[in-house]
Design a protein around this motif. Structure first.
Motif, short mmCIF file in Angstrom:
data_model
loop_
_atom_site.label_atom_id
_atom_site.label_comp_id
_atom_site.label_asym_id
_atom_site.label_seq_id
_atom_site.Cartn_x
_atom_site.Cartn_y
_atom_site.Cartn_z
N ARG A 60 78.24 -0.40 -15.71
CA ARG A 60 76.96 -1.11 -15.73
C ARG A 60 76.31 -1.13 -14.35
NH1 ARG A 60 78.69 -6.33 -19.50
NH2 ARG A 60 78.20 -5.36 -21.53
N ALA A 61 77.11 -1.19 -13.31
CA ALA A 61 76.57 -1.23 -11.96
C ALA A 61 75.80 0.05 -11.61
CB ALA A 61 77.70 -1.45 -10.95
N CYS A 62 76.09 1.12 -12.33
CA CYS A 62 75.41 2.40 -12.06
C CYS A 62 74.07 2.51 -12.77
CB CYS A 62 76.33 3.56 -12.46
SG CYS A 62 77.80 3.68 -11.41
N PHE A 63 73.76 1.54 -13.64
CA PHE A 63 72.44 1.50 -14.26
C PHE A 63 71.54 0.60 -13.41
CE2 PHE A 63 75.21 3.02 -17.53
CZ PHE A 63 74.44 3.89 -18.27
N ASP A 64 71.34 1.04 -12.18
CA ASP A 64 70.61 0.26 -11.18
C ASP A 64 69.22 0.85 -10.97
OD1 ASP A 64 71.24 2.64 -9.96
OD2 ASP A 64 72.55 1.76 -8.43
N GLU A 65 68.53 0.40 -9.94
CA GLU A 65 67.18 0.90 -9.70
C GLU A 65 67.17 2.40 -9.46
OE1 GLU A 65 64.75 -1.09 -6.91
OE2 GLU A 65 64.93 -3.05 -7.87
N SER A 66 68.19 2.92 -8.78
CA SER A 66 68.27 4.36 -8.55
C SER A 66 68.34 5.11 -9.86
CB SER A 66 69.49 4.68 -7.68
OG SER A 66 69.64 6.08 -7.53
N PHE A 67 69.11 4.58 -10.82
CA PHE A 67 69.20 5.20 -12.14
C PHE A 67 67.83 5.28 -12.79
CE2 PHE A 67 69.40 4.65 -16.73
CZ PHE A 67 70.24 5.69 -17.12
N TRP A 68 67.10 4.17 -12.84
CA TRP A 68 65.82 4.12 -13.54
C TRP A 68 64.72 4.88 -12.82
CZ3 TRP A 68 66.21 2.82 -18.37
CH2 TRP A 68 67.24 1.96 -18.78
N ARG A 69 64.93 5.20 -11.54
CA ARG A 69 63.94 5.99 -10.79
C ARG A 69 64.14 7.49 -10.93
NH1 ARG A 69 64.37 2.20 -6.43
NH2 ARG A 69 65.95 3.56 -5.49
#
Length: 214
Positions: A60-69
């Motif tokens: 879950r920690a990898c679904f962060d702002e970087s993921f969504w960008r």
């Protein structure tokens, strides 16, 4: 004011499947192998196991702002959007992303070059009706395109409700609830082919689509 078409992001504009595999790789150090190319859900598409506890929190920690960008565009989606814009439509993305990631999602779509006139983030809780329904009523588009059938429930019939079917295995896009949509398409390009023929019969078709209009 140009007529508006509302577009979902994941599964319509963006390749969430690809991004999910990348998040798994970031979390656990290896990219999962493909298990079922026709699976609707990423956990069925990729050869991954269900995780819990610390491993789940690590993922879950990898679904962060970087993921969504950084989610890539689906093949053909950018060109399909440009065809709608060239035909005189205004495009707005209506996404079930959490509000805290809305800016990252908007940056992602802009960086990919999508000709969108804004983003509406609705969250993803379905309680009887689509979490997008209220936003769509306010926005007042002529059409709404989404790949998840529950997000069409409760959307007014004055809005053309187009469902992208995409991968069939395990898909929620089946059953009597299909009566809640106006047309079915394999992808966004298929919707655009059908829609431009609908609003301008002289517009040349650039490909086939499976449409059930009512």
């Amino acid at each position: 004011m140009k007529p508006t078409i509302a577009l979902d992001a994941d599964g319509v504009l963006l390749d969430y499947h690809h991004a999910y595999a990348g998040a798994w790789e970031r979390a656990f150090g290896h990219r999962p192998a493909l298990r079922d190319a026709k699976a609707y859900w990423p956990m069925d598409r990729w050869d991954v196991q269900r995780v819990s506890g610390d491993a789940l929190e690590q993922l879950r920690a990898c679904f962060d702002e970087s993921f969504w960008r950084t989610i890539p565009a689906l093949p053909g989606a950018l060109a399909a959007c440009q065809r709608l814009v060239d035909a005189g439509f205004r495009l707005v993305c209506v996404s079930a992303v959490d509000a805290k990631f809305a800016a990252a999602r908007e940056q992602n779509l802009a960086a990919l070059g999508f000709p969108l006139d804004g983003l509406v983030a609705t969250g993803n809780v379905v309680v009887g009706v689509s979490p997008k329904a209220a936003a769509l009523v306010k926005l007042g588009p002529v059409a709404f395109v989404d790949d998840y059938l529950p997000y069409h429930l409760g959307v007014p019939g004055s809005i053309h409700r187009a469902l992208i079917l995409r991968e069939p295995n395990g898909s929620p896009n089946a059953g009597p609830e299909l009566a809640a949509v106006d047309s079915l398409h394999p992808d966004l390009a298929g919707f655009v082919d059908s829609w431009l023929q609908r609003v301008s019969p002289s517009f040349p078709s650039c490909g086939a689509s499976h449409v059930r209009a009512r």
